[in-house]
Design an enzyme around this catalytic site. Structure first.
Site, PDB file in Angstrom:
ATOM      1  N   ASP A   1      -5.428  -2.602  -4.899  1.00 50.69           N
ATOM      2  CA  ASP A   1      -5.362  -2.414  -6.354  1.00 50.69           C
ATOM      3  C   ASP A   1      -5.712  -3.693  -7.111  1.00 50.69           C
ATOM      4  O   ASP A   1      -4.844  -4.367  -7.677  1.00 50.69           O
ATOM      5  CB  ASP A   1      -3.964  -1.945  -6.756  1.00 50.69           C
ATOM      6  CG  ASP A   1      -3.591  -0.632  -6.089  1.00 50.69           C
ATOM      7  OD1 ASP A   1      -4.494   0.043  -5.582  1.00 50.69           O
ATOM      8  OD2 ASP A   1      -2.399  -0.297  -6.069  1.00 50.69           O
TER       9      ASP A   1
ATOM     10  N   GLU B   1       3.009  -1.293   3.542  1.00 51.86           N
ATOM     11  CA  GLU B   1       3.398  -2.710   3.571  1.00 51.86           C
ATOM     12  C   GLU B   1       4.867  -2.922   3.203  1.00 51.86           C
ATOM     13  O   GLU B   1       5.368  -4.040   3.354  1.00 51.86           O
ATOM     14  CB  GLU B   1       2.557  -3.523   2.562  1.00 51.86           C
ATOM     15  CG  GLU B   1       1.079  -3.213   2.541  1.00 51.86           C
ATOM     16  CD  GLU B   1       0.731  -2.112   1.553  1.00 51.86           C
ATOM     17  OE1 GLU B   1      -0.465  -1.809   1.437  1.00 51.86           O
ATOM     18  OE2 GLU B   1       1.649  -1.550   0.923  1.00 51.86           O
TER      19      GLU B   1
ATOM     20  N   ASP C   1      -2.477   5.287   2.191  1.00 50.59           N
ATOM     21  CA  ASP C   1      -2.068   4.264   1.230  1.00 50.59           C
ATOM     22  C   ASP C   1      -0.742   3.618   1.676  1.00 50.59           C
ATOM     23  O   ASP C   1      -0.014   4.156   2.514  1.00 50.59           O
ATOM     24  CB  ASP C   1      -1.901   4.906  -0.140  1.00 50.59           C
ATOM     25  CG  ASP C   1      -2.127   3.932  -1.290  1.00 50.59           C
ATOM     26  OD1 ASP C   1      -2.215   2.722  -1.030  1.00 50.59           O
ATOM     27  OD2 ASP C   1      -2.206   4.391  -2.444  1.00 50.59           O
TER      28      ASP C   1
END
Length: 799
Positions: free
Chosen positions: A501, A439, A436
């Site tokens: 998400d 970024e 996950d």
């Protein structure tokens, strides 16, 4: 940006792309573009030009024929920047005809697939294909408005207050030209008219062009592609500021781009992958269903309860995903089990494996400041630094979780340490990590290697996933599969990625389809998304429609911040999820075949219509339906009404459910009940299937039945872990001829009851071997055939 409107709440932590400065009235400079050049030297595959800009500055332009149909254009200062990061690989010097000629005022570079014409004064680049058809051309004539002010930026560089801030180029866009790619963008699939910045960001939804996965590569309907080789942010103005042109603005220390030409879009995608990376072939089990704990508190008891219910409800499932809470809250992601909630991880994983499950564990490349591992890493210098040389601590969770340090993936000692943290859960029995985040690298961060945050920002996700993939392969023995949220150019080597998400709404589902198609045009074959969306709780209708889309995607996972367990959506939700999961498992031989194709070619499993039908203008803006492989057309329902239009390209198409035959090209309006996903099969398709199982095995499929949607003749190259099997079938008069060669020596062919099938009276195998007709009631042996009451003909083959 959409979330920077002044009246919206302040966003706590967001690593925005660096903004180009706005030239003030006192700055009398302007964009500095090439006006002339001369040949400085020739090299093995091209030329080096010394160029002069309109201000008199000297620059260097290097033109290289990298491979047949691939040319590199490099514009830089007179002195190269040795620290600039490149992603493209140097390709071997394949044998192909290449010519470089220099006549007065011009240079010509040519391979069989691509021709470059260089006008030296005034300077101009033109690219043509093998037939001399114009592909793209630099534009100097359409860049100014009526007052002679520039509207876009020609081939050159820009300085503000004496400091260089960007390199740029501008090309003519033909009025009927369309553009696709740029990574996972949630906007319309056709990027004509859009402004795009390739900058990874935690976009928190499917609202705009900002995304977790950016790729500075695009494909044009004029059958060329452009890849800008940089990790810095690139601005693409795709016929937005000027209706005659598109522009590229790179913040790097050079403008380095590749022009790729080929007869078709598929070949362009494959040639691009040869520069950056081809996908790995993930384990066969990864194509099965992944079911998650969701982003909520978990425990060993809850995990076992889910696992048992999955098997009790007979839902085909290969992977159980444990999200954040397998670790101690506040200590994410130190990669240690929460000993109170998971007192015996080895025992838990062993029991799950006895039930046929693989296990995926959540992680991210940050460590919370409350963890003892943060203290150790901080002391050793294993985290990215701020301008003061201290560990850069960031609130990546927006106050939900304690701040974290960011592991420095350029520090060799930090990499060794990080790998050791990763190894232990894998040794205990985990199979794969969900990687996950990745970024959130601050622009002003400093790395051990000397890379500044701005250049590391997009690169970070590649390095991070490389590390996790390497450890996974070393410990588990299978290819380095990860389940990643962020990536960049070349990230297809990290099968797989999911779309992040997104909200649990129908519009977000539609945007997710678009984002997957944009990723597909960049050669990312193993892409997925959260069934039901991540944020919010989907109603049953949305959950089922999203599950239909998900189970007909390259990979499938049910996950969200609330439950996505099928039985939590009522008896109807459970039954429909199970029905489509079984259908997916029936199609695993078909899906695995296209996984093998992807590993060899980088062609996606989920294919935009334009990729399969590049000469049909109707497909250019089509972004809510797609091909799954070459034979199946999927049109997800993205609303409550169950209505939508479906475009059927040229040829004949068979409704999967009713077996009605349609002649394309045509558009049909469908309204389907919740039970039905609009699904069409290309006429004459041979679709390999197998009996659904609870979970898959890496062994070759032993029980293959090929569903034949035959009107005349069809072929299929089946690929399995035992190799290649070529299958062909032909209907002529009353004779059905089947040919089988390759790895598999036994399978069945089911000729579906379409037009003319009732005429079959003779079946031949491999041209000469005649099949005996058997009664449908008897268990007929190999090399016999039988006709069922509904007209289906089942042939059992053995060669």
């Amino acid at each position: 940006m959409a979330d920077q409107v002044p009246l919206l709440p302040y966003n706590v932590y967001m690593t925005e792309p660096p903004h180009l400065p706005v030239r003030g009235a006192e700055d009398q400079g302007g964009p500095d573009f090439l006006v002339q050049a001369e040949v400085k030297e020739r090299h093995a595959r091209g030329v080096v030009l010394q160029g002069q800009t309109c201000s008199g500055e000297t620059v260097t332009v290097t033109l290289t024929l990298v491979a047949d149909g691939i040319a590199r254009v490099l514009l830089e200062n007179e002195e190269s920047d040795p620290a600039r990061i490149r992603l493209a690989r140097d390709l071997p010097a394949d044998e192909y005809e290449m010519t470089i000629t220099h006549s007065e005022g011009y240079v010509y570079l040519q391979t069989p697939a691509l021709r470059i014409e260089v006008a030296l004064q005034p300077f101009h680049l033109t690219f043509c294909d093998a037939d001399g058809r114009l592909l793209l051309s630099q534009n100097y004539s359409e860049v100014t408005a009526v007052r002679m002010k520039l509207t876009v930026l020609p081939f050159g560089l820009s300085k503000v207050n004496g400091q260089r801030v960007a390199f740029h180029d501008t090309f003519t866009s033909e009025p009927d030209e369309h553009f696709f790619g740029f990574g996972e963008k949630f906007t319309d699939f056709d990027k004509r008219g859009q402004r795009i910045t390739t900058w990874n960001i935690d976009c928190g939804g499917a609202f705009s062009e900002r995304s977790y996965k950016n790729v500075p590569f695009f494909v044009s309907t004029r059958k060329y592609g452009v890849f800008v080789d940089t990790t810095s942010a690139v601005d693409f103005d795709m016929v937005a500021s000027n209706t005659a042109t598109y522009s590229i603005i790179s913040r790097d220390s050079a403008l380095d781009y590749y022009v790729i030409a080929a007869p078709d879009l598929k070949s362009i995608v494959t040639k691009y992958a040869s520069l950056v990376s081809f996908p790995i072939l993930p384990p066969k089990w990864s194509l099965g269903t992944w079911i998650s704990s969701g982003f909520q508190r978990d425990s060993a008891e809850e995990v076992l309860r889910r696992a048992r219910l999955i098997r009790e409800h007979e839902i085909p499932c290969d992977v159980l995903h444990l999200d954040c809470y397998w670790q101690r809250f506040g200590h994410w992601s130190e990669l240690l089990w929460d000993s109170e909630l998971f007192p015996d991880p080895a025992g838990l994983l062993a029991e799950l494996k006895s039930m046929g499950f693989k296990v995926c564990l959540w992680m991210h490349p940050y460590i919370g400041i409350e963890s003892e591992y943060f203290t150790r890493g901080d002391e050793k210098g294993y985290f990215l630094k701020n301008a003061q040389g201290q560990t850069y601590v960031v609130d990546i969770w927006g106050g939900f979780h304690p701040p974290v340090g960011i592991i420095d993936v350029t520090n060799p000692e930090a990499i060794v340490w990080f790998k050791e943290l990763l190894r232990e859960p894998l040794r205990v029995g985990a199979d794969v990590y969900k990687t996950d985040f990745g970024e959130g690298i601050p622009n002003d961060a400093l790395a051990y290697s000397g890379i500044k945050g701005e250049q590391l920002h997009n690169l970070y996700s590649l390095l991070y996933n490389d590390i996790v993939a390497q450890v996974t392969e070393e410990v588990t023995g299978h290819t380095g599969l990860v389940w990643a949220r962020s990536t960049f150019a070349g990230g297809q080597r990290h099968a797989a990625q999911w779309s992040g998400d997104v909200n649990s709404t129908f519009p977000a589902m539609a945007s997710t389809i678009r984002s997957g198609l944009s990723m597909a045009m960049c050669g990312h074959a193993f892409w997925s998304h959260d069934v039901g969306g991540f944020t919010g709780h989907p109603p049953t209708e949305l959950y089922v429609r999203w599950a239909q889309f998900g189970l007909f995607s390259p990979m499938i996972r049910a996950h969200g911040n609330s439950t996505r367990l099928p039985w939590d959506f009522g008896p109807r939700g459970l039954e429909l999820f199970r029905t489509y999961a079984r259908l997916r498992y029936r199609l695993l031989p078909y899906l695995y075949t296209y996984a093998c194709v992807a590993a060899r070619t980088s062609l996606p499993i989920m294919r935009p219509m334009v990729l399969e039908y590049p000469d049909d203008p109707s497909t250019y803006t089509m972004d809510l339906q797609y091909m799954l492989g070459e034979e199946l057309l999927v049109a997800p329902i993205y609303n409550l009404s169950g209505e939508r239009t479906v475009y059927l390209p040229e040829g004949r198409w068979i409704d999967y459910w009713t077996r009605e035959i349609f002649a394309g090209p045509r558009t049909i309006r469908v309204q389907t009940p919740l039970e039905t996903l609009p699904l069409y099969v290309r006429a004459n398709a041979l679709i390999p299937t197998t009996a659904p199982v609870s979970f898959t095995a890496e062994e070759p499929c032993a029980d293959i039945t090929v569903d034949a949607y035959l009107l005349e003749e069809g072929t299929f190259d089946l690929q399995d872990t035992d190799g290649l099997t070529r299958i062909s079938a032909e209907l002529e008069g009353s004779q059905l001829r089947i040919n089988l060669a390759g790895a598999k020596h036994q399978l069945a062919l089911r000729l579906l009851p379409l037009a003319r099938n009732e005429l079959v009276a003779e079946v031949l195998i491999n041209t000469t071997q005649s099949c005996k007709e058997a009664s449908p009631e008897e268990q007929h042996p190999q090399n016999t055939w039988a006709r069922a009451e509904d007209g289906t003909i089942l042939v059992k083959l053995s060669v």
